[in-house]
Scaffold this motif. Structure first.
Motif, PDB file in Angstrom:
ATOM      1  N   VAL A   1       0.789  -1.223  -0.113  1.00  0.00           N
ATOM      2  CA  VAL A   1      -0.052   0.017   0.021  1.00  0.00           C
ATOM      3  C   VAL A   1       0.942   1.123  -0.015  1.00  0.00           C
ATOM      4  CG1 VAL A   1      -1.666   1.365   1.484  1.00  0.00           C
ATOM      5  CG2 VAL A   1      -1.872  -0.973   1.070  1.00  0.00           C
ATOM      6  N   TYR A   2       1.808   1.253   0.705  1.00  0.00           N
ATOM      7  CA  TYR A   2       3.028   2.275   1.210  1.00  0.00           C
ATOM      8  C   TYR A   2       3.532   2.513  -0.499  1.00  0.00           C
ATOM      9  CZ  TYR A   2       7.548   4.515   1.594  1.00  0.00           C
ATOM     10  OH  TYR A   2       8.745   5.101   1.645  1.00  0.00           O
ATOM     11  N   GLY A   3       4.033   1.385  -1.066  1.00  0.00           N
ATOM     12  CA  GLY A   3       4.722   1.182  -2.335  1.00  0.00           C
ATOM     13  C   GLY A   3       3.675   2.015  -3.527  1.00  0.00           C
ATOM     14  N   GLY A   4       2.288   1.590  -3.466  1.00  0.00           N
ATOM     15  CA  GLY A   4       1.497   2.118  -4.288  1.00  0.00           C
ATOM     16  C   GLY A   4       1.222   3.677  -4.393  1.00  0.00           C
ATOM     17  N   TYR A   5       1.063   3.950  -3.044  1.00  0.00           N
ATOM     18  CA  TYR A   5       0.959   5.549  -2.840  1.00  0.00           C
ATOM     19  C   TYR A   5       2.291   6.278  -2.930  1.00  0.00           C
ATOM     20  CZ  TYR A   5      -1.062   9.536  -0.612  1.00  0.00           C
ATOM     21  OH  TYR A   5      -1.633  10.886  -0.454  1.00  0.00           O
ATOM     22  N   PHE A   6       3.313   6.015  -2.311  1.00  0.00           N
ATOM     23  CA  PHE A   6       4.730   6.631  -2.544  1.00  0.00           C
ATOM     24  C   PHE A   6       5.772   5.462  -2.579  1.00  0.00           C
ATOM     25  CE2 PHE A   6       8.365   8.490  -0.505  1.00  0.00           C
ATOM     26  CZ  PHE A   6       8.707   9.582  -1.502  1.00  0.00           C
ATOM     27  N   GLY A   7       6.384   5.392  -3.487  1.00  0.00           N
ATOM     28  CA  GLY A   7       7.164   3.903  -3.814  1.00  0.00           C
ATOM     29  C   GLY A   7       8.755   4.218  -3.236  1.00  0.00           C
ATOM     30  N   GLY A   8       9.191   5.516  -2.673  1.00  0.00           N
ATOM     31  CA  GLY A   8      10.391   5.685  -2.129  1.00  0.00           C
ATOM     32  C   GLY A   8      10.805   4.624  -1.225  1.00  0.00           C
ATOM     33  N   ALA A   9      11.952   3.781  -1.337  1.00  0.00           N
ATOM     34  CA  ALA A   9      12.500   2.731  -0.579  1.00  0.00           C
ATOM     35  C   ALA A   9      11.475   1.607  -0.004  1.00  0.00           C
ATOM     36  CB  ALA A   9      12.915   3.715   0.900  1.00  0.00           C
ATOM     37  N   ARG A  10      10.617   1.552  -0.896  1.00  0.00           N
ATOM     38  CA  ARG A  10      10.085   0.057  -0.741  1.00  0.00           C
ATOM     39  C   ARG A  10      10.636  -0.910  -0.629  1.00  0.00           C
ATOM     40  NH1 ARG A  10       5.483  -1.087  -5.522  1.00  0.00           N
ATOM     41  NH2 ARG A  10       7.153  -0.049  -6.353  1.00  0.00           N
ATOM     42  N   SER A  11      11.905  -1.185  -1.432  1.00  0.00           N
ATOM     43  CA  SER A  11      12.584  -2.441  -1.085  1.00  0.00           C
ATOM     44  C   SER A  11      13.258  -2.532   0.269  1.00  0.00           C
ATOM     45  CB  SER A  11      13.763  -2.264  -2.179  1.00  0.00           C
ATOM     46  OG  SER A  11      13.282  -2.567  -3.560  1.00  0.00           O
ATOM     47  N   VAL A  12      13.550  -1.408   0.712  1.00  0.00           N
ATOM     48  CA  VAL A  12      14.139  -1.416   2.130  1.00  0.00           C
ATOM     49  C   VAL A  12      13.068  -1.878   3.286  1.00  0.00           C
ATOM     50  CG1 VAL A  12      15.118  -0.062   3.908  1.00  0.00           C
ATOM     51  CG2 VAL A  12      15.648   0.461   1.599  1.00  0.00           C
ATOM     52  N   ILE A  13      11.775  -1.656   2.966  1.00  0.00           N
ATOM     53  CA  ILE A  13      10.705  -1.978   3.794  1.00  0.00           C
ATOM     54  C   ILE A  13      10.423  -3.445   3.716  1.00  0.00           C
ATOM     55  CG2 ILE A  13       8.417  -1.765   4.663  1.00  0.00           C
ATOM     56  CD1 ILE A  13       8.568   1.292   3.713  1.00  0.00           C
ATOM     57  N   LEU A  14      10.132  -3.845   2.318  1.00  0.00           N
ATOM     58  CA  LEU A  14      10.083  -5.154   2.036  1.00  0.00           C
ATOM     59  C   LEU A  14      11.067  -6.182   2.733  1.00  0.00           C
ATOM     60  CD1 LEU A  14       8.962  -5.025  -1.799  1.00  0.00           C
ATOM     61  CD2 LEU A  14       7.526  -5.529   0.175  1.00  0.00           C
ATOM     62  N   ILE A  15      12.169  -5.872   2.481  1.00  0.00           N
ATOM     63  CA  ILE A  15      13.343  -6.975   2.989  1.00  0.00           C
ATOM     64  C   ILE A  15      13.210  -6.930   4.502  1.00  0.00           C
ATOM     65  CG2 ILE A  15      15.260  -5.402   2.962  1.00  0.00           C
ATOM     66  CD1 ILE A  15      15.524  -8.949   2.055  1.00  0.00           C
ATOM     67  N   ALA A  16      13.161  -5.549   5.120  1.00  0.00           N
ATOM     68  CA  ALA A  16      12.856  -5.756   6.705  1.00  0.00           C
ATOM     69  C   ALA A  16      11.788  -6.742   7.039  1.00  0.00           C
ATOM     70  CB  ALA A  16      12.778  -4.448   7.064  1.00  0.00           C
ATOM     71  N   ILE A  17      10.687  -6.502   6.240  1.00  0.00           N
ATOM     72  CA  ILE A  17       9.682  -7.537   6.515  1.00  0.00           C
ATOM     73  C   ILE A  17       9.787  -8.897   6.591  1.00  0.00           C
ATOM     74  CG2 ILE A  17       7.185  -8.043   6.363  1.00  0.00           C
ATOM     75  CD1 ILE A  17       6.812  -5.179   5.534  1.00  0.00           C
ATOM     76  N   LEU A  18      10.315  -9.205   5.329  1.00  0.00           N
ATOM     77  CA  LEU A  18      10.831 -10.469   5.006  1.00  0.00           C
ATOM     78  C   LEU A  18      11.729 -11.196   6.180  1.00  0.00           C
ATOM     79  CD1 LEU A  18      11.126 -10.356   1.296  1.00  0.00           C
ATOM     80  CD2 LEU A  18       9.476 -11.375   2.372  1.00  0.00           C
ATOM     81  N   VAL A  19      12.736 -10.455   6.328  1.00  0.00           N
ATOM     82  CA  VAL A  19      13.670 -10.877   7.386  1.00  0.00           C
ATOM     83  C   VAL A  19      13.266 -11.235   8.991  1.00  0.00           C
ATOM     84  CG1 VAL A  19      15.735 -10.133   8.951  1.00  0.00           C
ATOM     85  CG2 VAL A  19      15.624  -9.875   6.291  1.00  0.00           C
ATOM     86  N   LEU A  20      12.288 -10.310   9.214  1.00  0.00           N
ATOM     87  CA  LEU A  20      11.395 -10.263  10.543  1.00  0.00           C
ATOM     88  C   LEU A  20      10.578 -11.380  10.512  1.00  0.00           C
ATOM     89  CD1 LEU A  20      10.966  -7.006  11.284  1.00  0.00           C
ATOM     90  CD2 LEU A  20      12.402  -8.146  12.252  1.00  0.00           C
ATOM     91  N   ALA A  21       9.786 -11.632   9.392  1.00  0.00           N
ATOM     92  CA  ALA A  21       8.700 -12.578   9.542  1.00  0.00           C
ATOM     93  C   ALA A  21       8.938 -13.971   8.797  1.00  0.00           C
ATOM     94  CB  ALA A  21       7.437 -11.952   8.770  1.00  0.00           C
ATOM     95  N   ALA A  22       9.988 -14.197   8.121  1.00  0.00           N
ATOM     96  CA  ALA A  22      10.180 -15.432   7.337  1.00  0.00           C
ATOM     97  C   ALA A  22      11.313 -16.101   7.808  1.00  0.00           C
ATOM     98  CB  ALA A  22      10.127 -15.191   5.790  1.00  0.00           C
ATOM     99  N   THR A  23      11.420 -17.266   7.523  1.00  0.00           N
ATOM    100  CA  THR A  23      12.591 -18.222   7.944  1.00  0.00           C
ATOM    101  C   THR A  23      13.568 -18.910   6.720  1.00  0.00           C
ATOM    102  OG1 THR A  23      11.553 -18.660  10.056  1.00  0.00           O
ATOM    103  CG2 THR A  23      13.619 -20.073   9.490  1.00  0.00           C
ATOM    104  N   ASP A  24      14.517 -18.247   6.577  1.00  0.00           N
ATOM    105  CA  ASP A  24      15.374 -18.599   5.254  1.00  0.00           C
ATOM    106  C   ASP A  24      16.431 -18.078   5.111  1.00  0.00           C
ATOM    107  OD1 ASP A  24      15.815 -19.921   2.779  1.00  0.00           O
ATOM    108  OD2 ASP A  24      13.618 -19.778   2.143  1.00  0.00           O
ATOM    109  N   THR A  25      17.324 -18.344   4.058  1.00  0.00           N
ATOM    110  CA  THR A  25      18.629 -17.595   3.765  1.00  0.00           C
ATOM    111  C   THR A  25      18.407 -16.149   3.397  1.00  0.00           C
ATOM    112  OG1 THR A  25      18.856 -18.445   1.613  1.00  0.00           O
ATOM    113  CG2 THR A  25      19.708 -19.665   3.489  1.00  0.00           C
TER     114      THR A  25
END
Length: 252
Positions: free
Chosen positions: A150-174
């Motif tokens: 939703v943030y990325g669709g409204y304002f895309g700046g630093a979307r990748s940073v937010i995505l990877i932070a969520i993935l690291v926090l919530a998913a178990t993988d390399t």
């Protein structure tokens, strides 16, 4: 005469730097946004133009890393669906809400991007990461990707940073596999915003044509030297610029 050559040169240089920084540290779109403002665009036009121009850069990364997505079909499907719906909702909010709302919210979003980039490792430490053999935190993962989209669709700046932070926090993988999923979700979200913005948003297509090839070249160059460059230095450079843009937008 000065502005006749300065603006194209500015966009070419910033596009290249943006692609390189995205490949190394993420957040390169926050360099393009103030450059577009400097050419005289309104924040809304600069935002949608930036989003469209950044989109193709995700395609190469997603394709090159697609093999790292194998074995996580459920995670990929859940997060992809969340990214599509969230990105579409973000675009709808941008188009439906008055431009005054965007002008008021953007400084806060830029500032949030700067804070997340500056303290992403600290925030991860506070929240903790899943144990090595633990299952994904599915609810946190899906809701987090939805909100980030939703943030990325409204304002895309630093979307990748937010995505990877969520993935690291919530998913178990390399980290390699999570980074591949980040690239995939970035491509999915960018495809949604690109289609919507191309149809109904005030995109400056001349600026897009100048930015796309240089962003792709910058991403290729950045990927080649990513192992040798100080990623933290580049990340904090983007943080400083983003903070300055946020202050400028508040005072403007």
């Amino acid at each position: 005469m000065f502005t006749e050559w300065f603006e194209p040169v500015l966009l070419v240089v910033v596009g290249f730097l943006s692609g390189a920084i995205n490949a190394v540290a993420g957040g390169g779109s926050l360099l393009v946004f103030p450059a577009l403002l400097a050419t005289g665009m309104s924040p809304l036009v600069a935002n949608v133009t930036n989003a469209v121009a950044q989109g193709p850069g995700f395609v190469g990364a997603a394709i090159s890393q697609r093999s790292d997505l194998t074995g996580a079909r459920r995670r990929v499907w859940l997060t992809s669906a969340a990214a599509v719906v969230g990105s579409a909702l973000g675009c709808a909010l941008l188009m439906v809400l008055p431009s005054e709302v965007f002008d008021a919210v953007v400084p806060a979003l830029v500032g949030l991007s700067a804070v997340l980039m500056a303290f992403q490792n600290t925030i991860r430490g506070w929240l903790g990461t899943p144990a090595q053999d633990a299952p994904d935190r599915t609810v946190l993962l899906t809701v987090g990707i939805f909100l980030a989209s939703v943030y990325g669709g409204y304002f895309g700046g630093a979307r990748s940073v937010i995505l990877i932070a969520i993935l690291v926090l919530a998913a178990t993988d390399t980290m390699r596999r999570l980074n591949a999923l980040k690239s995939w979700l970035g491509m999915i979200g960018s495809a949604v915003t690109l289609v919507v913005y191309a149809l109904i948003a005030p995109v400056d297509w001349i600026a897009v044509l100048m930015l796309v090839p240089t962003t792709v070249l910058g991403g290729y160059a950045g990927g080649k030297v990513a192992q040798k460059l100080p990623a933290n230095l580049l990340r904090y450079l983007v943080v400083v610029i983003a903070a300055a843009v946020a202050v400028y937008l508040v005072l403007d």
